[in-house]
Design a protein around this motif. Structure first.
Motif, PDB file in Angstrom:
ATOM      1  N   ARG A 155       0.839  -1.207   0.000  1.00  0.00           N
ATOM      2  CA  ARG A 155       0.000   0.000   0.000  1.00  0.00           C
ATOM      3  C   ARG A 155       0.871   1.254   0.000  1.00  0.00           C
ATOM      4  O   ARG A 155       0.569   2.232  -0.685  1.00  0.00           O
ATOM      5  N   LYS A 171      -1.086   4.450  -1.275  1.00  0.00           N
ATOM      6  CA  LYS A 171      -2.430   4.336  -0.715  1.00  0.00           C
ATOM      7  C   LYS A 171      -2.394   4.604   0.780  1.00  0.00           C
ATOM      8  O   LYS A 171      -1.346   4.546   1.410  1.00  0.00           O
ATOM      9  N   ARG A 172      -3.571   4.877   1.346  1.00  0.00           N
ATOM     10  CA  ARG A 172      -3.668   5.083   2.787  1.00  0.00           C
ATOM     11  C   ARG A 172      -3.174   3.838   3.501  1.00  0.00           C
ATOM     12  O   ARG A 172      -3.574   2.727   3.180  1.00  0.00           O
ATOM     13  N   TRP A 185      -4.735   2.608  10.010  1.00  0.00           N
ATOM     14  CA  TRP A 185      -6.083   2.372  10.526  1.00  0.00           C
ATOM     15  C   TRP A 185      -7.042   1.922   9.404  1.00  0.00           C
ATOM     16  O   TRP A 185      -8.045   2.537   9.104  1.00  0.00           O
ATOM     17  N   LEU A 186      -6.694   0.797   8.805  1.00  0.00           N
ATOM     18  CA  LEU A 186      -7.478   0.242   7.705  1.00  0.00           C
ATOM     19  C   LEU A 186      -8.484  -0.752   8.278  1.00  0.00           C
ATOM     20  O   LEU A 186      -8.123  -1.833   8.716  1.00  0.00           O
ATOM     21  N   THR A 187      -9.732  -0.383   8.272  1.00  0.00           N
ATOM     22  CA  THR A 187     -10.771  -1.199   8.913  1.00  0.00           C
ATOM     23  C   THR A 187     -11.727  -1.843   7.918  1.00  0.00           C
ATOM     24  O   THR A 187     -12.686  -2.498   8.317  1.00  0.00           O
ATOM     25  N   GLU A 188     -11.469  -1.662   6.626  1.00  0.00           N
ATOM     26  CA  GLU A 188     -12.351  -2.267   5.631  1.00  0.00           C
ATOM     27  C   GLU A 188     -12.203  -3.793   5.668  1.00  0.00           C
ATOM     28  O   GLU A 188     -11.080  -4.304   5.702  1.00  0.00           O
ATOM     29  N   PHE A 189     -13.339  -4.471   5.651  1.00  0.00           N
ATOM     30  CA  PHE A 189     -13.306  -5.941   5.694  1.00  0.00           C
ATOM     31  C   PHE A 189     -13.447  -6.495   4.282  1.00  0.00           C
ATOM     32  O   PHE A 189     -14.278  -6.038   3.492  1.00  0.00           O
ATOM     33  N   SER A 190     -12.620  -7.486   3.947  1.00  0.00           N
ATOM     34  CA  SER A 190     -12.651  -8.124   2.632  1.00  0.00           C
ATOM     35  C   SER A 190     -12.790  -9.626   2.810  1.00  0.00           C
ATOM     36  O   SER A 190     -11.947 -10.261   3.450  1.00  0.00           O
ATOM     37  N   TRP A 191     -13.832 -10.202   2.228  1.00  0.00           N
ATOM     38  CA  TRP A 191     -14.020 -11.651   2.307  1.00  0.00           C
ATOM     39  C   TRP A 191     -12.905 -12.387   1.571  1.00  0.00           C
ATOM     40  O   TRP A 191     -12.466 -13.460   1.991  1.00  0.00           O
ATOM     41  N   THR A 207      -9.747 -11.455   1.249  1.00  0.00           N
ATOM     42  CA  THR A 207      -8.572 -11.472   2.125  1.00  0.00           C
ATOM     43  C   THR A 207      -8.774 -12.452   3.279  1.00  0.00           C
ATOM     44  O   THR A 207      -7.850 -13.185   3.660  1.00  0.00           O
ATOM     45  N   TYR A 223      -3.675  -2.341  10.705  1.00  0.00           N
ATOM     46  CA  TYR A 223      -4.803  -3.262  10.529  1.00  0.00           C
ATOM     47  C   TYR A 223      -5.355  -3.642  11.908  1.00  0.00           C
ATOM     48  O   TYR A 223      -5.014  -4.686  12.458  1.00  0.00           O
TER      49      TYR A 223
END
Length: 332
Positions: free
Chosen positions: A45, A50-51, A54-60, A62, A298
């Protein structure tokens, strides 16, 4: 009252045997596995601008990649226990194979986890499955089985673990970059990014062979400290971390430079005092420190880490009267 119930109620002695098959996979080892993948993701990243905090996006996607990796690595951990029964029993490591779970059942579980882990990986993302399969090739076959048996060879055993660190980082890197225009990646940028983390991973993996010297020597496992001595082992481990800290500062990598510099004193104590407690601190604390700082990037990683930590403390206490995992290292 709650603390007393959790710690001493006899019902727990009835419950914990049902957890044997879970702890057959040695879940505490994933403290060092997952964080290397996460660091690879973070570094990718950063390379893509990229940012990266504090990456809180959830990815199925991943999630299932991590699940496939976890099951595949678990298979190799069981295979390694089957291979090292003699040494582990001498070292009183309280592993389950042969004592609480038969070798036959352990082998069936190892094969089942491998099939399931690779299957999940293929369905989720065929490209990253290459790295997961390579991890099994190194740890599950080359490290453990005839005619290779790298775990019994001082340089090759250390090299195998270092290769695993590289593959874990690459897996994380490609999780992020595979859907971007930079899948070919800048090789110079990649190696600059991975080098400080890989050197530290290699350093810690080298030290993990020191506490097992007695059992390994009796079992005729020629690990690095047995062949070349503990003094050289400690010196090389320290040099690797010093070089890693310099590279991290030159790379202007805040995660690497902060975590490595904070960990450096433990390796200094190990190299100069050469005490067993210093070796244990140099193994445990850098892993904790790197995980701790990675949570800023993360934070959702804290969920599996906390579950494993407290479930393991519960299991090992009620199964073996053992305080593990713990950050406390007894002073002699």
């Amino acid at each position: 009252m709650i603390k007393k119930f959790i710690k001493s109620h006899p019902i727990h002695k009835i419950i914990v045997p049902y957890l044997d098959f879970i702890f057959l996979i040695r879940p505490t080892l994933f403290f060092s596995i997952w964080v290397m993948v996460v660091i690879g993701m973070y570094s990718a990243r950063v390379s893509l601008n990229k940012r990266s905090i504090w990456l809180t996006e959830f990815s199925w996607e991943t999630f299932f990649i991590f699940l496939g990796l976890t099951l595949t690595c678990a298979s190799t951990f069981i295979s390694n226990q089957i291979k090292d029964i003699k040494s582990d029993n001498i070292n009183k490591k309280l592993f389950l194979v042969g004592n609480y779970i038969s070798k036959e059942k352990s082998l069936v579980m190892a094969n089942s986890l491998l099939i399931l882990g690779i299957s999940i990986s293929i369905v989720t993302n065929w490209f990253v499955t290459i790295f997961i399969a390579l991890i099994y090739l190194v740890w599950g076959i080359v490290y453990n089985k005839e005619p290779f048996n790298w775990n019994k060879k001082p340089i090759l055993g250390w090299l195998a673990n270092t290769i695993i660190g590289l593959l874990l980082f690459m897996l994380g890197w490609f999780i992020v970059t595979i859907n971007s225009d930079s899948i070919g990646m800048n090789k110079i940028l990649f190696f600059k990014s991975v080098l400080p983390y890989l050197l530290c991973f290699s350093s810690v993996s080298l030290l993990t062979t020191v506490p097992d010297i007695i059992g390994d020597r009796i079992a005729l496992d020629n690990t690095f400290p047995i062949v070349y001595g503990k003094t050289l082992t400690f010196f090389i481990s320290l040099i690797l971390v010093v070089i890693a800290s310099i590279i991290a500062l030159l790379n202007n990598d805040p995660l690497a430079s902060t975590s490595i510099i904070v960990s450096l004193p433990f390796f200094l104590f190990t190299a100069f005092r050469k005490l067993e407690k210093d070796v244990l601190r140099s193994i445990r604390y850098p892993i904790f420190i790197l995980n701790f700082f990675s949570l800023v990037i993360y934070p959702m990683l804290s969920i599996p880490l906390l579950i494993i930590f407290y479930l393991s403390k519960y299991y090992y206490w009620h199964r073996f009267n053992l305080h593990y995992p713990t950050f406390l290292v007894e002073n002699d």
